[in-house]
Design an enzyme around this catalytic site. Structure first.
Site, PDB file in Angstrom:
ATOM      1  N   ARG A   1       0.837  -1.193   0.000  1.00  0.00           N
ATOM      2  CA  ARG A   1       0.000   0.000   0.000  1.00  0.00           C
ATOM      3  C   ARG A   1       0.874   1.246   0.000  1.00  0.00           C
ATOM      4  NH1 ARG A   1      -4.828  -1.765   4.254  1.00  0.00           N
ATOM      5  NH2 ARG A   1      -5.261  -3.775   3.249  1.00  0.00           N
TER       6      ARG A   1
ATOM      7  N   ARG B   1       2.956   1.813  10.522  1.00  0.00           N
ATOM      8  CA  ARG B   1       2.490   2.116   9.159  1.00  0.00           C
ATOM      9  C   ARG B   1       3.624   1.806   8.188  1.00  0.00           C
ATOM     10  NH1 ARG B   1      -1.841   4.680   7.332  1.00  0.00           N
ATOM     11  NH2 ARG B   1      -2.327   5.463   9.406  1.00  0.00           N
TER      12      ARG B   1
ATOM     13  N   GLU C   1      -5.323  -0.960  15.146  1.00  0.00           N
ATOM     14  CA  GLU C   1      -6.189  -1.778  14.303  1.00  0.00           C
ATOM     15  C   GLU C   1      -5.379  -2.919  13.691  1.00  0.00           C
ATOM     16  OE1 GLU C   1      -7.798  -1.799   9.859  1.00  0.00           O
ATOM     17  OE2 GLU C   1      -7.841   0.183  10.807  1.00  0.00           O
TER      18      GLU C   1
ATOM     19  N   SER D   1      -9.927  -5.611   9.998  1.00  0.00           N
ATOM     20  CA  SER D   1     -11.203  -5.010   9.613  1.00  0.00           C
ATOM     21  C   SER D   1     -12.034  -6.115   8.975  1.00  0.00           C
ATOM     22  CB  SER D   1     -11.005  -3.878   8.609  1.00  0.00           C
ATOM     23  OG  SER D   1     -10.522  -2.718   9.244  1.00  0.00           O
TER      24      SER D   1
ATOM     25  N   ARG E   1       1.267  -4.872  12.845  1.00  0.00           N
ATOM     26  CA  ARG E   1       0.819  -4.306  14.120  1.00  0.00           C
ATOM     27  C   ARG E   1       0.608  -5.385  15.175  1.00  0.00           C
ATOM     28  NH1 ARG E   1      -3.468   0.252  11.881  1.00  0.00           N
ATOM     29  NH2 ARG E   1      -1.902   1.598  10.885  1.00  0.00           N
TER      30      ARG E   1
END
Length: 421
Positions: free
Chosen positions: A260, A275, A347, A350, A388
């Site tokens: 990403r 990130r 997070e 999802s 993460r």
């Protein structure tokens, strides 16, 4: 993609939903294009009917040795007009598909209204926040100290926001992947290993394109994209296919690296694993009947939660508000694990129900028991994302002496090693 009939019948709701997701959508323009398309289609169908009747008339005239010249000349003119209309219809449909591709999915009725993450709703939590009685190191400092990750080397060989796992760090990453895949297989998911590059159609199917193209890594010479998640290739496994209802639901799990660019995210969470542009993830993807998707979403979340529970990580489940939903999502839960040194939740998963939004783009359908053809509902979720999760493990499981206690479920994948030092 939303059904045009649904947009016509629910134009205000669609416009409100788009606004809630921060999308600028001109519903009036879409309806105008649709009206123009239907007018062209109606005229073309009328002229085809007229041409068919004339062809029969011409045939009768010829059989009766009567002159059909005038009618033949008239039908040439009609044929030219039909061709002109068909070209106009293709143009109008292309214009319509282009604008429709930017219309986001409509949130499910039970999604809370809101604009920011502060308006997400906590559904539940598991475990207790660890309260260490010694100063704990942030995961990036601990990883470098123990030789688990070499951030500097990764930066030299590629650039910022990439990771080089080394030694026990690389083994821990691999152990997590194998543990998650093994667990999800036992839960009924079929393991697949998809390509890490996909074409434009696959990216379109799941809603990454055209809206999010700027956040993707693209191989220009072949117009291929590095996948942002295994959701993209796995959802497209059944592109243009027709299921039999008895075959549903279908579950898949896949490990892939994820890429990403996140062009708009610079300056956020710049340290360590919070990130990064490439990270590992185990994905869960489901295809099911429309009536079953709400329950399938809850089961999907439970499967992702099971990973964190097995690892002994405190987490919470958040129901996202309308403004936090993805472009394609109708309903989404985020699972956030606690990172003690960061003093906040991160997070790590999802889990989304897209209803028939992706299936319409990918033309993924099923035939029900009545013989009717319907679009499937698609769902997916991280089961879970690793960068993460690794950060949370390092910060949660570190000891006063600077070592890391390995979660028990991972030890069989690490030669039964209990402590990393």
């Amino acid at each position: 993609m939303l059904d045009l009939k649904f947009i016509r019948e629910n134009s205000q709701a669609v416009e409100k939903a788009a606004k809630a997701k921060g999308a600028a959508v001109d519903i009036a323009a879409i309806l105008s294009l649709d009206e123009g398309r239907r007018a062209i289609l109606s005229e073309a169908e009328h002229l085809r009917h007229q041409r068919n009747e004339a062809s029969e008339h011409i045939s009768r005239l010829k059989k009766e040795d009567k002159d059909a010249t005038k009618l033949i000349i008239e039908m040439r003119s009609v044929a030219d007009r039909i061709k002109e209309l068909e070209e106009g219809l293709r143009t109008k449909e292309a214009e319509l598909e282009q604008v429709l591709s930017f219309v986001p999915n409509v949130p499910a009725p039970d999604v809370p209204e809101g604009k920011t993450a502060n308006e997400n709703v906590e559904v539940r939590s598991w475990g207790e926040k660890p309260v260490p009685d010694f100063p704990i190191l942030p995961h990036n400092e601990l990883a470098e100290k123990l030789g688990l990750i070499n951030f500097k080397a990764a930066s030299r060989m590629t650039g910022s926001f990439f990771i080089l796992y080394t030694g026990w760090g690389a083994r821990l990453e691999r152990a997590l992947i194998n543990f998650m895949l093994d667990r999800h297989r036992k839960e009924g998911y079929l393991e697949v290993s998809p390509p890490f590059l996909v074409n434009r159609r696959s990216m379109y199917n799941t809603g990454q394109l055209p809206k999010l193209e700027k956040d993707m890594y693209r191989v220009e010479s072949e117009d291929l994209f590095l996948i942002p998640t295994a959701e993209v290739p796995v959802t497209s496994i059944h592109q243009d296919e027709l299921f039999v209802e008895a075959d549903l639901p279908v579950y898949y799990t896949a490990y892939t690296p994820c890429f990403r660019l996140e062009a708009g995210a610079y300056g956020k969470d710049t340290k360590g694993l919070l990130r990064v542009h490439q990270f590992d993830k185990v994905e869960l993807v489901k295809f099911c009947r429309a009536d079953d998707s709400p329950l399938e979403l809850e089961k999907l979340v439970a499967d992702a939660e099971g990973i964190l529970q097995a690892l002994g990580l405190h987490y919470r489940v958040m129901l996202l508000c309308t403004g936090e939903l993805s472009f394609s999502g109708a309903k989404c839960y985020d699972i956030e694990a606690w990172a003690p040194a960061q003093n906040r939740y991160l997070e790590v998963s999802s889990c989304s129900n897209f209803e028939d939004f992706q299936a319409r783009r990918g033309n993924i359908r099923y035939r029900n028991k009545k013989g009717e053809v319907r679009f499937v509902h698609t769902l997916n979720g991280s089961g879970v994302a690793l960068a993460r999760t690794v950060a949370c493990i390092l910060e949660t499981c570190q000891q006063k002496d600077g070592t890391i206690v390995v979660p028990e479920v991972l030890r069989p994948y690490l030669d039964n090693t209990a402590v990393i030092s």
